[in-house]
Design an enzyme around this catalytic site. Structure first.
Site, PDB file in Angstrom:
ATOM      1  N   LYS A  57       0.828  -1.210   0.000  1.00 42.71           N
ATOM      2  CA  LYS A  57       0.000   0.000   0.000  1.00 42.71           C
ATOM      3  C   LYS A  57       0.862   1.260   0.000  1.00 42.71           C
ATOM      4  CE  LYS A  57      -1.907   1.876   4.056  1.00 42.71           C
ATOM      5  NZ  LYS A  57      -1.577   3.265   4.245  1.00 42.71           N
ATOM      6  N   ASN A  58       1.821   1.317   0.919  1.00 41.40           N
ATOM      7  CA  ASN A  58       2.552   2.567   1.088  1.00 41.40           C
ATOM      8  C   ASN A  58       3.541   2.837  -0.050  1.00 41.40           C
ATOM      9  OD1 ASN A  58       1.032   3.151   3.304  1.00 41.40           O
ATOM     10  ND2 ASN A  58       2.552   2.477   4.802  1.00 41.40           N
TER      11      ASN A  58
ATOM     12  N   CYS B  76      -5.045   7.765   9.222  1.00 39.64           N
ATOM     13  CA  CYS B  76      -5.331   7.226  10.553  1.00 39.64           C
ATOM     14  C   CYS B  76      -5.064   8.262  11.649  1.00 39.64           C
ATOM     15  CB  CYS B  76      -4.490   5.977  10.785  1.00 39.64           C
ATOM     16  SG  CYS B  76      -4.948   4.632   9.695  1.00 39.64           S
TER      17      CYS B  76
ATOM     18  N   ARG C 296       0.858  14.202  13.383  1.00 33.01           N
ATOM     19  CA  ARG C 296       1.258  14.048  11.989  1.00 33.01           C
ATOM     20  C   ARG C 296       1.434  15.388  11.234  1.00 33.01           C
ATOM     21  NH1 ARG C 296      -1.764   8.790   9.583  1.00 33.01           N
ATOM     22  NH2 ARG C 296       0.277   8.472   8.639  1.00 33.01           N
TER      23      ARG C 296
ATOM     24  N   ASP D 104       3.747   0.355  12.166  1.00 37.98           N
ATOM     25  CA  ASP D 104       2.516  -0.192  11.575  1.00 37.98           C
ATOM     26  C   ASP D 104       2.245  -1.626  12.019  1.00 37.98           C
ATOM     27  OD1 ASP D 104       2.322   2.192  10.265  1.00 37.98           O
ATOM     28  OD2 ASP D 104       3.036   1.438   8.344  1.00 37.98           O
TER      29      ASP D 104
ATOM     30  N   ARG E 135      -8.982  -0.130   3.739  1.00 36.43           N
ATOM     31  CA  ARG E 135      -8.033   0.841   3.159  1.00 36.43           C
ATOM     32  C   ARG E 135      -6.688   0.191   2.861  1.00 36.43           C
ATOM     33  NH1 ARG E 135      -6.588   5.126   6.701  1.00 36.43           N
ATOM     34  NH2 ARG E 135      -5.124   5.356   5.005  1.00 36.43           N
TER      35      ARG E 135
HETATM   36  N1  EPU Z   1       6.871  14.045  11.231  1.00 33.67           N
HETATM   37  C1  EPU Z   1       7.110  15.360  11.550  1.00 33.67           C
HETATM   38  N2  EPU Z   1       7.087  16.284  10.531  1.00 33.67           N
HETATM   39  C2  EPU Z   1       6.848  15.952   9.248  1.00 33.67           C
HETATM   40  C3  EPU Z   1       6.603  14.607   8.923  1.00 33.67           C
HETATM   41  C4  EPU Z   1       6.618  13.653   9.934  1.00 33.67           C
HETATM   42  O1  EPU Z   1       7.339  15.703  12.708  1.00 33.67           O
HETATM   43  O2  EPU Z   1       6.842  16.839   8.396  1.00 33.67           O
HETATM   44  C5  EPU Z   1       6.894  13.028  12.298  1.00 33.67           C
HETATM   45  C6  EPU Z   1       5.531  12.331  12.450  1.00 33.67           C
HETATM   46  O3  EPU Z   1       4.666  13.063  13.302  1.00 33.67           O
HETATM   47  C7  EPU Z   1       5.945  11.007  13.034  1.00 33.67           C
HETATM   48  C8  EPU Z   1       7.303  10.739  12.380  1.00 33.67           C
HETATM   49  O4  EPU Z   1       7.772  12.000  11.912  1.00 33.67           O
HETATM   50  O5  EPU Z   1       6.141  11.129  14.423  1.00 33.67           O
HETATM   51  C9  EPU Z   1       7.255   9.770  11.235  1.00 33.67           C
HETATM   52  O6  EPU Z   1       6.309  10.199  10.273  1.00 33.67           O
HETATM   53  P1  EPU Z   1       6.398   9.758   8.750  1.00 33.67           P
HETATM   54  O7  EPU Z   1       6.477  10.955   7.897  1.00 33.67           O
HETATM   55  O8  EPU Z   1       7.467   8.735   8.637  1.00 33.67           O
HETATM   56  O9  EPU Z   1       5.002   9.042   8.528  1.00 33.67           O
HETATM   57  P2  EPU Z   1       3.898   9.292   7.440  1.00 33.67           P
HETATM   58  O10 EPU Z   1       4.481   9.646   6.129  1.00 33.67           O
HETATM   59  O11 EPU Z   1       2.853  10.185   8.000  1.00 33.67           O
HETATM   60  C10 EPU Z   1       4.010   6.812   6.652  1.00 33.67           C
HETATM   61  C11 EPU Z   1       3.008   5.724   6.415  1.00 33.67           C
HETATM   62  C12 EPU Z   1       2.459   5.261   7.748  1.00 33.67           C
HETATM   63  C13 EPU Z   1       3.601   4.787   8.623  1.00 33.67           C
HETATM   64  C14 EPU Z   1       4.694   5.843   8.730  1.00 33.67           C
HETATM   65  C15 EPU Z   1       5.925   5.359   9.476  1.00 33.67           C
HETATM   66  C16 EPU Z   1       2.082   6.238   4.261  1.00 33.67           C
HETATM   67  C17 EPU Z   1       0.940   6.742   3.474  1.00 33.67           C
HETATM   68  N3  EPU Z   1       1.934   6.238   5.586  1.00 33.67           N
HETATM   69  O12 EPU Z   1       3.301   7.843   7.326  1.00 33.67           O
HETATM   70  O13 EPU Z   1       1.579   4.196   7.464  1.00 33.67           O
HETATM   71  O14 EPU Z   1       3.113   4.505   9.914  1.00 33.67           O
HETATM   72  O15 EPU Z   1       5.083   6.286   7.422  1.00 33.67           O
HETATM   73  O16 EPU Z   1       6.471   4.254   8.855  1.00 33.67           O
HETATM   74  O17 EPU Z   1       3.084   5.799   3.705  1.00 33.67           O
HETATM   75  C18 EPU Z   1      -0.186   2.726   7.868  1.00 33.67           C
HETATM   76  O18 EPU Z   1       0.090   2.189   6.782  1.00 33.67           O
HETATM   77  O19 EPU Z   1      -0.975   2.216   8.701  1.00 33.67           O
HETATM   78  C19 EPU Z   1       0.446   3.988   8.204  1.00 33.67           C
HETATM   79  C20 EPU Z   1      -0.010   4.791   9.153  1.00 33.67           C
END
Ligand code: EPU
Length: 417
Positions: free
Chosen positions: A22-23, A116, A121, A304, A396
Site C-alpha cells: 500500500k505505502n 489514521c 502528523r 505499523d 483501506r
Molecule cells: N513528522 C514530523 N514532521 C513531518 C513529517 C513527519 O514531525 O513533516 C513526524 C511524524 O509526526 C511522526 C514521524 O515523523 O512522528 C514519522 O512520520 P512519517 O512521515 O514517517 O510518517 P507518514 O508519512 O505520516 C508513513 C506511512 C504510515 C507509517 C509511517 C511510518 C504512508 C501513506 N503512511 O506515514 O503508514 O506509519 O510512514 O512508517 O506511507 C499505515 O500504513 O498504517 C500507516 C499509518
C-alpha cells in the site's frame, strides 16, 4: 454498516499470497503524473486507498485502465494541478500529489489529508524541503498551495526521520535543476521502491535505502512498466496471525529481508520461522512467550506492525511492553482488546500487557487501519464470536482479508447490515 463476524480458536494452515505494498503504491501512483508517457504498474493492491488514488488521477486528467493487479495509466492529458476532492481528504498518501505536481508542473493545490488518527502528523518537514527547493508553500482554506518558477536542487537535512517528507521531497527534486541531497532520509523499502520506479522512468536517484539520497534533476521522465514491491505490513500481519492462532502458514510473495525485525521477535517469542527466497513459513504449536518491542524507523520494528503485535502479546505468557516511539496516539485499540479479556494498560507512549491464557469474543470497533488488523487477529485467536465494526478502515490497506483468512481455515465472514 459493515462488520466482520469471527468464530475464533481455529488453527491456521496453508498458504497466503501477499499483495503489492500500500505505502509504495500510494507513492508510485502520483509519481506517474511526472511521466511524459504511459506507465504500466503491476502488483498493485486492490484496496480502498488505491481506488481513491485512481479517482484522483482521473480527476487530474489521467486515463486509467485496470486489469486485475495491473494498472495502465496515461498521464499525457493531465490538465489540472488542483486536487480538492473527497478522496484526497480520505487518506494520508495523497500528500504525495504535492511533490509530484510541483515537480512536474511547478504548482499544486492539494486538500489537507486524512488518514489514521494515530498522532499529530505535522508536515513541516515536507514544507521545509519544498521551500529549500525554491517553492512557496502556504496552507489556506483547507489546502496546501505551492508553486515555483523553477525548482532548484538543494541540501535538505530532515529534523526527524520521516517517510512522508523523504518521498515527497524526492518526487519534487526529481525534475529540479541540479543536485538535491536529502540527509537523515527514511530508509523504508517503499522509499527505495519509489526511487527504483522513478529511475526506471529516467530519473537519476542514488542512495535510496541509506540515510543520504542524492538526486540529480532530469528534464523528462518517460513511461515504463514497473512492479510494486510486496507489502511488508500485510505480510507481518499474517505472520503474527499464524503465530498467535497456532498452525503452519506459508506467507508467499514477500521479501524476507524486509521482515527481519518481525521474524526476530517471533523467534524470541517461541515461534518457528523458515525463510525461503520469496516466502516465509511460520509455525507455532505452543503458547508464545512475552517480549518487549520499541517501534523505530526501518530497519527497526515498524510502528505499523505494533498494533497487530499487541494482539498476539495479549495471550503470550508473561509481561510484554511496547514503546511506541513514532506516534503519540497509537494505543486506542488496547481498550478494545481489553473488552475481549486482555490485560493491557498504557501511559503516554508505553504499553504494558500481561498475557492471559485466552481472549473471549466481544463486539469491538476498529479505530484505524492497523487497529482493525489487530482486532481481526484477536478475534481469530479468541474463544467464541467476535464482531469487528468500522471495517472500512481495514479495507483501506488489506485486500480481501476475510477471504485470505478463510482460505487458511479461519471462520470469518463479512456482514453488511
Ligand atoms: N513528522 C514530523 N514532521 C513531518 C513529517 C513527519 O514531525 O513533516 C513526524 C511524524 O509526526 C511522526 C514521524 O515523523 O512522528 C514519522 O512520520 P512519517 O512521515 O514517517 O510518517 P507518514 O508519512 O505520516 C508513513 C506511512 C504510515 C507509517 C509511517 C511510518 C504512508 C501513506 N503512511 O506515514 O503508514 O506509519 O510512514 O512508517 O506511507 C499505515 O500504513 O498504517 C500507516 C499509518
Amino acid at each position: 454498516m459493515k462488520k466482520f463476524v469471527i468464530n475464533g480458536g481455529k488453527r491456521l494452515q496453508g498458504r497466503v499470497e501477499i499483495n503489492g505494498a500500500k505505502n509504495a503504491a500510494v507513492a508510485i501512483l502520483p509519481g506517474v503524473l511526472m511521466s511524459s508517457g504511459v506507465c504500466v504498474l503491476e502488483n498493485v493492491p486492490d484496496i480502498a486507498d488505491v481506488n481513491s488514488y485512481i479517482k484522483i488521477l482521473e480527476h487530474l486528467g489521467c486515463q486509467v485502465q485496470r486489469d486485475g493487479k495491473t494498472l495502465t495509466i496515461d498521464p499525457t492529458q493531465v490538465h489540472r494541478t488542483d486536487a480538492r476532492t473527497e478522496e484526497v481528504r480520505s487518506m494520508r498518501g495523497s500528500y504525495y500529489l504535492i511533490g509530484a505536481l510541483l515537480g512536474r508542473f511547478g504548482q499544486a493545490t492539494v486538500d489537507l489529508q486524512g488518514g489514521c488518527p494515530i498522532g499529530e502528523r505535522p508536515i513541516d518537514q515536507h514544507i521545509k524541503g519544498f521551500e529549500s527547493l525554491g517553492a512557496t508553500v502556504a496552507i489556506e482554506d483547507g489546502a496546501t498551495i505551492s508553486s515555483a518558477e523553477h525548482l532548484k536542487g538543494a541540501h535538505v537535512f530532515f529534523d526527524v526521520v520521516t517517510v512522508g517528507a523523504t518521498i515527497n521531497v524526492m518526487l519534487a527534486a526529481t525534475m529540479a535543476d541540479g543536485q538535491t541531497i536529502l540527509e537523515n532520509a527514511a530508509r523504508e523499502p517503499h522509499v527505495v521502491d519509489l526511487a527504483n520506479f522513478l529511475n526506471t522512468m529516467g530519473a537519476d536517484i542514488k542512495g535510496a535505502g541509506t540515510d543520504v539520497i542524492r538526486i540529480n534533476g532530469v528534464r523528462e521522465l518517460k513511461g515504463c512498466t514497473y512492479s510494486v514491491i510486496p507489502d511488508q505490513i500485510e505480510a507481518s500481519t499474517y505472520m503474527l496471525a499464524a503465530a498467535g492462532c497456532g498452525g503452519e502458514v506459508e506467507i508467499a510473495n514477500v521479501i524476507p529481508k524486509h521482515l527481519e525485525s518481525i521474524s526476530a521477535k517471533l523467534i524470541e517469542m517461541g515461534a518457528q520461522i523458515e525463510e525461503f527466497d520469496d516466502s516465509i513459513v511460520v509455525r507455532s504449536d505452543k503458547r508464545l512467550k512475552a517480549c518487549n518491542v520499541k517501534t523505530l524507523p526501518y530497519p527497526g520494528f515498524p510502528t505499523d506492525v505494533q498494533q497487530p503485535m499487541t494482539a498476539v502479546m495479549t495471550i503470550a505468557q508473561g509481561k510484554s511492553t511496547v514503546n511506541e516511539s513514532i506516534y503519540e496516539n497509537r494505543f486506542m485499540h488496547l481498550d478494545e482488546l481489553n473488552k475481549m479479556g486482555a490485560l493491557a494498560v498504557f501511559s503516554d507512549r508505553i504499553a504494558t500487557i500481561i498475557g492471559v491464557p485466552s481472549l473471549q469474543g466481544a463486539k469491538v470497533r476498529a479505530t484505524d487501519l492497523r487497529a482493525g488488523a489487530a482486532l481481526v487477529i484477536a478475534g481469530l485467536m479468541a474463544q467464541g464470536t467476535t464482531e469487528v465494526y468500522d471495517i472500512e478502515h481495514i479495507d483501506r490497506g488489506y485486500p480481501h482479508i476475510e477471504e485470505k483468512f478463510k482460505a487458511l481455515g479461519a471462520d470469518i465472514i463479512r456482514v453488511e447490515e
